[in-house]
Design an enzyme around this catalytic site. Structure first.
Site, mmCIF file in Angstrom:
data_model
loop_
_atom_site.group_PDB
_atom_site.id
_atom_site.type_symbol
_atom_site.label_atom_id
_atom_site.label_comp_id
_atom_site.label_asym_id
_atom_site.label_seq_id
_atom_site.Cartn_x
_atom_site.Cartn_y
_atom_site.Cartn_z
ATOM 1 N N ILE A 17 34.946 46.610 51.678
ATOM 2 C CA ILE A 17 36.089 47.356 51.130
ATOM 3 C C ILE A 17 35.613 48.521 50.255
ATOM 4 C CG2 ILE A 17 38.117 47.143 49.624
ATOM 5 C CD1 ILE A 17 38.194 44.113 50.536
ATOM 6 N N VAL A 59 26.617 44.131 38.430
ATOM 7 C CA VAL A 59 27.786 44.371 37.562
ATOM 8 C C VAL A 59 27.908 43.348 36.433
ATOM 9 C CG1 VAL A 59 29.149 45.624 39.281
ATOM 10 C CG2 VAL A 59 29.386 43.124 39.098
ATOM 11 N N SER A 137 42.401 38.684 44.877
ATOM 12 C CA SER A 137 42.387 37.988 46.167
ATOM 13 C C SER A 137 43.683 37.198 46.256
ATOM 14 C CB SER A 137 41.203 37.013 46.199
ATOM 15 O OG SER A 137 41.355 36.064 47.235
ATOM 16 N N TYR A 150 36.417 30.642 42.411
ATOM 17 C CA TYR A 150 36.750 31.988 42.892
ATOM 18 C C TYR A 150 38.207 32.312 42.537
ATOM 19 C CZ TYR A 150 37.143 35.834 46.374
ATOM 20 O OH TYR A 150 37.346 37.034 47.017
ATOM 21 N N LYS A 154 39.456 35.312 40.163
ATOM 22 C CA LYS A 154 40.347 36.358 40.679
ATOM 23 C C LYS A 154 41.675 36.400 39.921
ATOM 24 C CE LYS A 154 37.788 38.286 43.843
ATOM 25 N NZ LYS A 154 37.228 39.618 43.565
ATOM 26 N N THR A 184 34.590 41.660 56.648
ATOM 27 C CA THR A 184 33.585 42.427 55.889
ATOM 28 C C THR A 184 32.274 41.641 55.897
ATOM 29 O OG1 THR A 184 33.994 41.289 53.801
ATOM 30 C CG2 THR A 184 35.361 43.221 54.246
ATOM 31 N N GLY A 185 31.293 42.176 55.200
ATOM 32 C CA GLY A 185 30.016 41.473 55.044
ATOM 33 C C GLY A 185 30.183 40.106 54.406
HETATM 34 N N1 LIG Z 1 36.728 40.035 52.627
HETATM 35 C C1 LIG Z 1 37.759 39.316 52.225
HETATM 36 O O1 LIG Z 1 38.396 38.586 53.005
HETATM 37 C C2 LIG Z 1 38.200 39.394 50.770
HETATM 38 C C3 LIG Z 1 39.403 38.781 50.428
HETATM 39 C C4 LIG Z 1 39.815 38.824 49.119
HETATM 40 C C5 LIG Z 1 39.073 39.488 48.164
HETATM 41 N N2 LIG Z 1 37.891 40.085 48.531
HETATM 42 C C6 LIG Z 1 37.140 40.763 47.466
HETATM 43 O O2 LIG Z 1 36.866 42.093 47.867
HETATM 44 C C7 LIG Z 1 35.717 42.567 47.180
HETATM 45 C C8 LIG Z 1 34.786 43.237 48.164
HETATM 46 O O3 LIG Z 1 34.301 42.279 49.072
HETATM 47 P P1 LIG Z 1 34.025 42.590 50.613
HETATM 48 O O4 LIG Z 1 34.881 41.669 51.383
HETATM 49 O O5 LIG Z 1 34.090 44.043 50.858
HETATM 50 O O6 LIG Z 1 32.540 41.993 50.699
HETATM 51 P P2 LIG Z 1 31.130 42.645 51.068
HETATM 52 O O7 LIG Z 1 30.172 41.505 50.957
HETATM 53 O O8 LIG Z 1 31.224 43.381 52.348
HETATM 54 O O9 LIG Z 1 30.866 43.683 49.884
HETATM 55 C C9 LIG Z 1 30.590 43.262 48.570
HETATM 56 C C10 LIG Z 1 29.481 44.122 47.993
HETATM 57 O O10 LIG Z 1 29.311 43.746 46.619
HETATM 58 C C11 LIG Z 1 27.936 43.713 46.330
HETATM 59 N N3 LIG Z 1 27.708 42.814 45.189
HETATM 60 C C12 LIG Z 1 27.860 41.466 45.138
HETATM 61 N N4 LIG Z 1 27.564 41.006 43.923
HETATM 62 C C13 LIG Z 1 27.249 42.095 43.171
HETATM 63 C C14 LIG Z 1 26.855 42.265 41.821
HETATM 64 N N5 LIG Z 1 26.714 41.209 40.992
HETATM 65 N N6 LIG Z 1 26.624 43.524 41.368
HETATM 66 C C15 LIG Z 1 26.737 44.592 42.197
HETATM 67 N N7 LIG Z 1 27.083 44.492 43.494
HETATM 68 C C16 LIG Z 1 27.344 43.249 43.966
HETATM 69 C C17 LIG Z 1 27.286 43.207 47.605
HETATM 70 O O11 LIG Z 1 25.894 43.545 47.651
HETATM 71 C C18 LIG Z 1 28.111 43.909 48.683
HETATM 72 O O12 LIG Z 1 27.545 45.150 49.038
HETATM 73 C C19 LIG Z 1 35.117 41.332 46.466
HETATM 74 O O13 LIG Z 1 35.477 41.368 45.105
HETATM 75 C C20 LIG Z 1 35.780 40.178 47.169
HETATM 76 O O14 LIG Z 1 35.829 39.029 46.342
HETATM 77 C C21 LIG Z 1 37.448 40.064 49.801
#
Ligand SMILES: NC(=O)c1ccc[n+]([C@@H]2O[C@H](COP(=O)([O-])OP(=O)(O)OC[C@H]3O[C@@H](n4cnc5c(N)ncnc54)[C@H](O)[C@@H]3O)[C@@H](O)[C@H]2O)c1
Length: 270
Positions: A17, A59, A137, A150, A154, A184-185
């Site tokens: 994202i 972070v 989330s 989690y 959130k 996503t990843g």
């Molecule tokens: N993918 C889903 O279904 C989903 C649903 C709800 C919420 N989210 C939230 O969306 C956000 C983005 O997740 P995504 O799905 O794009 O995942 P993603 O794994 O594709 O991207 C997350 C990025 O955050 C980086 N990261 C993780 N821990 C870190 C830290 N301590 N410091 C700096 N960078 C860090 C990772 O290296 C990665 O590049 C997250 O907060 C996740 O909890 C995702």
């Protein structure tokens, strides 16, 4: 071109994202600091996006977040819009978790949001305004099995967003996006494990969503960019749910189509 000459600071920008948001901001005239734990990928993403830089930061680490903000101001000239997106998934029964694992969940998600807000807000205030988006989330809003830490982290982000929106007003707006299932990843390894292939896994993950599929990262980025932009100029403190309808559902209905009408008739006949 909503982000003409605007500078985005995005944590977790190397993937998912965060990355999709950076790409959209750049497509609409802006530049971005892609901040991530994974420096090599952050730099590779930045190299593909004109005018962007990749920076390393955990972070959860105050000095590293401060340094990334300072590097962004020094190299790009300021910060106008911010996405606090970094995060990780970690599931399990809390009886199997120790405090260190639980605290890490809080430190990355809630602590990371706090530190990103703490150091970017003064920069935006000094430039006369800006917009910060946080990421929660659906786990912040409804119960999900094996997802207590989690979900707690959130839910704290939605609370942080409401409280901080008051502190940052009137110059800086602060809003939250609560994504549902998004490819996503973070989720692709789970999809692969469940479905045997990404395609099958994504299909299984989307099966109980009213829109019958999972989201693409770009669909979340579209809503994030709306909130970051002046299109959302009267929104602050809000949490916007982007989940294909997942959280509006109750458990499966007891009545099949047509059954309800039949019952009503039989009651009238009595
Ligand atoms: N993918 C889903 O279904 C989903 C649903 C709800 C919420 N989210 C939230 O969306 C956000 C983005 O997740 P995504 O799905 O794009 O995942 P993603 O794994 O594709 O991207 C997350 C990025 O955050 C980086 N990261 C993780 N821990 C870190 C830290 N301590 N410091 C700096 N960078 C860090 C990772 O290296 C990665 O590049 C997250 O907060 C996740 O909890 C995702």
């Amino acid at each position: 071109m909503r982000f003409d000459n605007k500078i985005l600071f995005v944590t977790g920008g190397a993937s998912g994202i965060g990355r999709a948001t950076a790409a959209r901001v750049v497509a609409e005239g802006g530049r971005a600091a892609i901040v991530d734990l994974d420096l090599a990928t952050a730099q590779a993403v930045a190299a593909d996006l004109p005018g962007c830089i990749g920076l390393a930061a955990n972070v959860a680490d105050e000095a590293q977040v401060q340094a990334a903000v300072e590097a962004t101001v020094a190299q790009l000239g300021g910060i106008d819009v911010v996405l606090a997106c970094a995060g990780h998934a970690d599931f399990g029964l809390i009886s199997e978790w120790d405090s260190a694992r639980f605290n890490r969940m809080l430190e990355v998600h809630v602590g990371g949001t706090f530190l990103t807000a703490k150091y970017t807000n003064p920069v935006m205030q000094s430039r006369g305004g800006g917009s910060l988006v946080t990421i929660a989330s659906t786990a912040a809003l409804v119960g999900q099995k094996l997802n207590v830490p989690y979900g707690a982290a959130k839910a704290a982000i939605t609370g942080f967003t409401r409280q901080f929106a008051l502190e940052a007003a009137p110059a800086v707006r602060v809003n939250c996006v609560a994504p549902g299932r998004t490819q996503t990843g973070m989720t692709e390894p789970l999809m692969l494990a469940r479905g045997g292939s990404l395609e099958k896994g994504a299909e299984m993950f989307g099966a109980n969503v009213p829109l019958q599929r999972v989201a693409k990262a770009e669909e979340l980025a579209a809503v994030v960019c709306f909130l970051l932009s002046e299109d959302a100029s009267f929104m602050t403190g809000a949490t916007v749910v982007v989940d294909g309808g997942e959280t509006i559902q109750s458990p499966p209905p007891l009545l099949e189509p047509g059954t309800g009408a039949g019952l009503a008739r039989s009651v009238q006949e009595q």
